[in-house]
Enzyme design. Sequence first.
Site, PDB file in Angstrom:
ATOM      1  CD  GLU A  44      -2.555   1.231   2.700  1.00 45.49           C
ATOM      2  OE1 GLU A  44      -3.603   1.892   2.764  1.00 45.49           O
ATOM      3  OE2 GLU A  44      -2.091   0.595   3.671  1.00 45.49           O
ATOM      4  CE  LYS A 117      -7.461   1.523   3.926  1.00 46.13           C
ATOM      5  NZ  LYS A 117      -6.113   1.918   4.451  1.00 46.13           N
ATOM      6  CB  CYS A 154      -4.441  -1.311   4.463  1.00 48.88           C
ATOM      7  SG  CYS A 154      -3.435  -1.397   5.974  1.00 48.88           S
TER       8      CYS A 154
END
Length: 283
Positions: A44, A117, A154
């Site tokens: 990431e 995200k 993540c």
Amino acid sequence: MARLLCFAVIQDAFGPDLEGNIARVEGLIREAAKAGAKLILAPELFQGPYFCKSEETKHFAHAYPYKEHPVIQKLGPLAGELNVVLPLSIFENAGQEYFNSLVMIDADSSLLGVYRKSHIPDGPGYEEKFYFKPGDTGFKTWTTLNGKIGVGICWDQWFPEAARAMMLQGAELLLYPTAIGSEPENPALDTRDRWRRAMIGHAVSNVVPVGAANRVGDEDGQIFYGSSFICDDGGDLLSEMNRVESGFITATVDLDKIAAARADWGFFGDRRPDLYGALTEKQ
């Protein structure tokens, strides 16, 4: 005939030199492709240090529209050159909004689109809500030349709903680019094992291989613990890295064999969506 896919995850440390970071990742992509990988995942926000440990306006200057991002401009053509699929994590500027995003580059260098995200953490050392708006793309599964790939970013990796949503879109493999390490407010807390267990749980309950790519290194006292791994559809580790090493790992999976095993387990045929309303209700 078996439908085999060799894929790789990269683990490395990243400093403030954007071009240097891209060059490091490019070198590892080339090495992984030479080793046979057809899908290669980097960590990431590898464009630089993990800047979200504090709230500083200056970092917004390092975001770009996704098609113009230096990571995409430089590494996008590499995908076609090497015939590899590249899910690439970036800091995205979209008009007046900013996202923690991933661009999927197919093995012919075509841009398949962007995922933003969905779950944004906010805590000591991981103050992402200051920088990123929660994603508006929904979860994505990408039909690439080398398989159907679901990718979360993540904090997404802790949510079984995200993994299941990607599987319901046909994912044959789940990937998670990550930046995780020490907890500044609780140095005694080591989340490495539970971090792995969360994703291994997705592998088991969805009968799907999982790969996670983390960073390493000490970034002003925030120590990223690496431990990138690939597990199979039963949750067994196929390959892993330690807490400090840089490089890549690969594993080869048989997508057709795994699809048959997934059908045999019956998890998807036995789902009861009529009973899952509570999952969409705010608490």
